[in-house]
Design an enzyme around this catalytic site. Structure first.
Site, PDB file in Angstrom:
ATOM      1  CD  GLU A   1      30.305 -53.331 -26.747  1.00 41.27           C
ATOM      2  OE1 GLU A   1      29.628 -53.912 -27.610  1.00 41.27           O
ATOM      3  OE2 GLU A   1      31.228 -52.541 -27.038  1.00 41.27           O
TER       4      GLU A   1
ATOM      5  CG  ASP B 128      32.544 -49.092 -28.640  1.00 39.86           C
ATOM      6  OD1 ASP B 128      31.476 -49.656 -28.918  1.00 39.86           O
ATOM      7  OD2 ASP B 128      33.557 -49.163 -29.366  1.00 39.86           O
TER       8      ASP B 128
ATOM      9  CG  ASP C 170      28.438 -45.587 -27.594  1.00 41.16           C
ATOM     10  OD1 ASP C 170      29.468 -46.106 -27.137  1.00 41.16           O
ATOM     11  OD2 ASP C 170      27.539 -46.227 -28.178  1.00 41.16           O
TER      12      ASP C 170
ATOM     13  CG  HIS D  82      24.399 -50.405 -32.018  1.00 44.23           C
ATOM     14  ND1 HIS D  82      24.568 -50.582 -30.664  1.00 44.23           N
ATOM     15  CD2 HIS D  82      25.633 -50.249 -32.534  1.00 44.23           C
ATOM     16  CE1 HIS D  82      25.854 -50.517 -30.373  1.00 44.23           C
ATOM     17  NE2 HIS D  82      26.529 -50.316 -31.496  1.00 44.23           N
ATOM     18  CG  ASP D  83      26.905 -53.817 -32.239  1.00 45.48           C
ATOM     19  OD1 ASP D  83      26.947 -53.062 -33.235  1.00 45.48           O
ATOM     20  OD2 ASP D  83      27.556 -53.610 -31.193  1.00 45.48           O
TER      21      ASP D  83
HETATM   22  C1  GLC Z   1      31.156 -51.993 -30.343  1.00 49.83           C
HETATM   23  C2  GLC Z   1      29.985 -51.295 -30.979  1.00 49.83           C
HETATM   24  C3  GLC Z   1      29.959 -51.629 -32.448  1.00 49.83           C
HETATM   25  C4  GLC Z   1      31.235 -51.129 -33.067  1.00 49.83           C
HETATM   26  C5  GLC Z   1      32.462 -51.673 -32.341  1.00 49.83           C
HETATM   27  C6  GLC Z   1      33.686 -50.909 -32.705  1.00 49.83           C
HETATM   28  O1  GLC Z   1      31.021 -53.365 -30.345  1.00 49.83           O
HETATM   29  O2  GLC Z   1      28.806 -51.619 -30.309  1.00 49.83           O
HETATM   30  O3  GLC Z   1      28.844 -51.094 -33.103  1.00 49.83           O
HETATM   31  O4  GLC Z   1      31.293 -51.510 -34.408  1.00 49.83           O
HETATM   32  O5  GLC Z   1      32.336 -51.567 -30.935  1.00 49.83           O
HETATM   33  O6  GLC Z   1      33.676 -49.623 -32.147  1.00 49.83           O
END
Ligand code: GLC
Ligand code: CA
Length: 566
Positions: free
Chosen positions: A269, A227, A126, A343-344
């Site tokens: 993402e 990310d 990641d 995970h979110d």
């Molecule tokens: C992304 C991750 C999340 C994190 C955010 C800030 O959305 O998936 O878990 O809190 O980025 O890095």
């Protein structure tokens, strides 16, 4: 790889015109190996603890690789394990080139890469490139003085204490600006105060990040998940957070300087992607990423114009329309990630399915529905067991987003009951409770005290039970992964949504050459009349289903069937 070579031979034999040649090259690129791969996401702190400190770690993951090999997945997306103060569970990185002692050592990481490779599993790291931790060496320097060489690694604006440059808000609550007295300036943070945004306008920052990526590629990492990549090109003076004007320029530069130098799978993402943008992200010419991870199908259970905590029933017809739109738009010109969970997000079986009497049927239905579509499927740890959401007392929650939300909404005058309802439905800790391995204490996750409470239903829902039952959710996922490997139509078939306006049924086809893959699912708990459209009533073979006894002319609660028609 095999497919690529045979294609190559055909290509040489049949080359005719430059135009033809060009189209074949595009076609070859389209057939990259990861198009029939399935990716499994691990949230390391909740997967398997090996030393009794209550926190999952890398040796723990290594000890479970055989389980993942049995499931049949091809790659693991590992949420961050870098050195981090853990303000946002590792998404706040203080050293990109080290492993947090909580998770293990760099040697453990190397062993994980090697052991996974032995099982033909790639490790996808990641990459959090939008921000670092405020404890990263760069930031510690940056905040010393305005003339420090690292100052310009972050996004600063002059100001007077008490009057931030503008009213932009951070994702985890509060202002997006934080005052630093030493330099008499504000720094910009889209997430928590401990996650200062990196300044991508500075070429030195970009170079440092690329060198770091190359360093991991040298270690044998098989891919990267980027990310919040759509937020790197922010322009706070114009209040631009995602999709900044220079976004794709930066991504193309990064891809050329790093990913394209190796055999790397990448996934961006992008919460704010539309299909046009997604075609850039996942262009088959490989100039950006392999695929895009977008969320348009996810937020369909919240009040219009409000945020995710303002609950509303799922707009099911819209869900189908949006998924169909992405299937069609990306066909042959881009590549989707397919997911219900990460995970979110809360657990899908609780969110849009049924986590009571039809839990097993519903979990299998989500699997069949998703894995029949075009794109690369993701399985989030525990999804293959049908793990569910939790309802804890406030003090049992650990997620910074959840805890900040509670404070903020209490101040805004919401009642505790209302806020807790939102947290039960959408809180990120729903997905972050420890993995259920067996029915022993703490679900076999740890010998110590888990960092977050284990879901009390682990005695019933766990990997040991799933492996022992040949009809289990686990085995449905295993079979779906195998089907994708043995039937080209999963990768190539063209998508068509049927019964688009039906309020309970989700039916679609994938068509390729003389084959049709037909998936029909009942998304709800009521038995619904269903007859196969006439034109599909031919020579059909059931590839997979979640009931033993399919009744003609009906779909039972949460029933899903997948047929192959020749
Ligand atoms: C992304 C991750 C999340 C994190 C955010 C800030 O959305 O998936 O878990 O809190 O980025 O890095
Ligand atoms: Ca541990």
């Amino acid at each position: 790889m095999k497919e690529f070579h045979s294609f190559n031979r055909r290509f040489v034999l049949r080359t005719k015109s430059p135009d033809f040649e060009r189209s074949m090259v595009i076609k070859m690129k389209k057939d990259r190996w990861w198009k029939n791969a399935v990716i499994y996401q691990i949230y390391p702190r909740s997967f398997q603890d090996s030393n009794g400190d209550g926190i999952g770690d890398i040796p723990g993951i290594i000890s479970r690789l055989d389980y993942l090999q049995e499931l049949g997945i091809n790659a693991i997306w590992l949420s961050p394990v870098y050195r981090s103060p853990q303000d946002d569970n590792g998404y706040d990185i203080s050293d990109y080139q080290d492993i947090d002692p909580m998770f293990g050592t760099i040697n453990d990481m190397e062993e994980l890469i090697t052991e996974a490779k032995k099982r033909e599993i790639r490790i996808i790291m990641d990459l959090v490139l939008n921000h670092t931790s405020d404890e990263h060496a760069w930031f510690l320097e940056a905040k010393r003085s305005r003339t420090n060489p690292y100052h310009d690694y972050y996004v600063w604006r002059d100001g007077v204490e008490g009057t931030p440059p503008n009213d932009m808000r951070a994702s985890f609550g509060g202002s997006a600006w934080e005052w630093v007295p030493e330099v008499e300036q504000y720094y910009f943070h889209q997430f928590s105060i401990k996650q200062p945004d990196l300044n991508w306008e500075n070429p030195k920052v970009r170079r440092e990040l690329y060198d770091m990526i190359l360093w991991w590629m040298d270690k044998g990492v098989g891919g990267f998940r980027l990310d919040v990549i759509d937020q790197i090109a922010k322009e706070p003076d114009k209040k631009i957070t995602n999709n900044g004007p220079k976004l794709h320029e930066y991504i193309r530069e990064m891809s050329k300087e790093t990913f394209q130098k190796g055999d790397i799978i990448t996934v961006g993402e992008a919460w704010g992607a539309n299909p046009e943008r997604a075609k850039l992200y996942s262009n088959p010419d490989n100039s950006e990423f392999s695929m895009v991870f977008q969320f348009e199908h996810i937020g369909l259970d919240q009040q219009e114009g409000k945020d995710k905590w303002d609950l509303a029933p799922l707009d099911f017809v819209k869900l189908k329309t949006i998924l169909a739109k992405w299937q069609k738009e990306m066909f042959q010109v881009g590549w989707n990630s397919l997911f219900w969970n990460n995970h979110d997000l809360p657990r899908i079986v609780s969110r849009w399915g049924n986590d009571k009497e039809y839990r097993v049927e519903a979990a299998k239905m989500f699997a069949i529905l998703l894995h029949g579509m075009q794109g690369t499927p993701y399985i989030y740890q525990g999804e293959e067991l049908g793990m569910t959401n939790v309802r804890y007392a406030l003090e049992e929650y650990r997620d910074i987003e959840t805890l900040n939300l509670y404070k903020e909404r209490i101040e805004m005058g919401y009642t505790p009951e209302e806020i807790m309802r939102s947290i039960y439905a959408k809180g990120r800790d729903n997905a972050r409770t420890p993995m259920h391995w067996d029915d022993s204490e703490h679900a076999g996750f740890t010998q110590g005290t888990p960092w977050i409470k284990v879901n009390p239903n682990y005695k019933r829902i766990n990997a040991k039970n799933e492996l022992a039952d040949e009809n289990s959710i686990f085995h449905i996922y295993q079979k779906l992964i195998q089907l994708r490997k043995t039937h080209e139509i999963f990768v190539k078939g063209e998508f068509e949504l049927l019964f688009a306006d039906h309020p309970e049924l989700f039916v679609y086809t994938r068509t390729w050459e003389n084959q049709v893959l037909l998936v029909a699912a009942n998304f709800y708990g009521r038995k619904v009349p269903f007859s196969m459209p006439q034109e599909y009533n031919r020579n059909k073979k059931c590839l997979i289903s979640n009931y033993d006894n399919h009744e003609e002319h009906y779909l039972q609660p949460y029933e899903a069937v997948m047929y192959l028609l020749e």
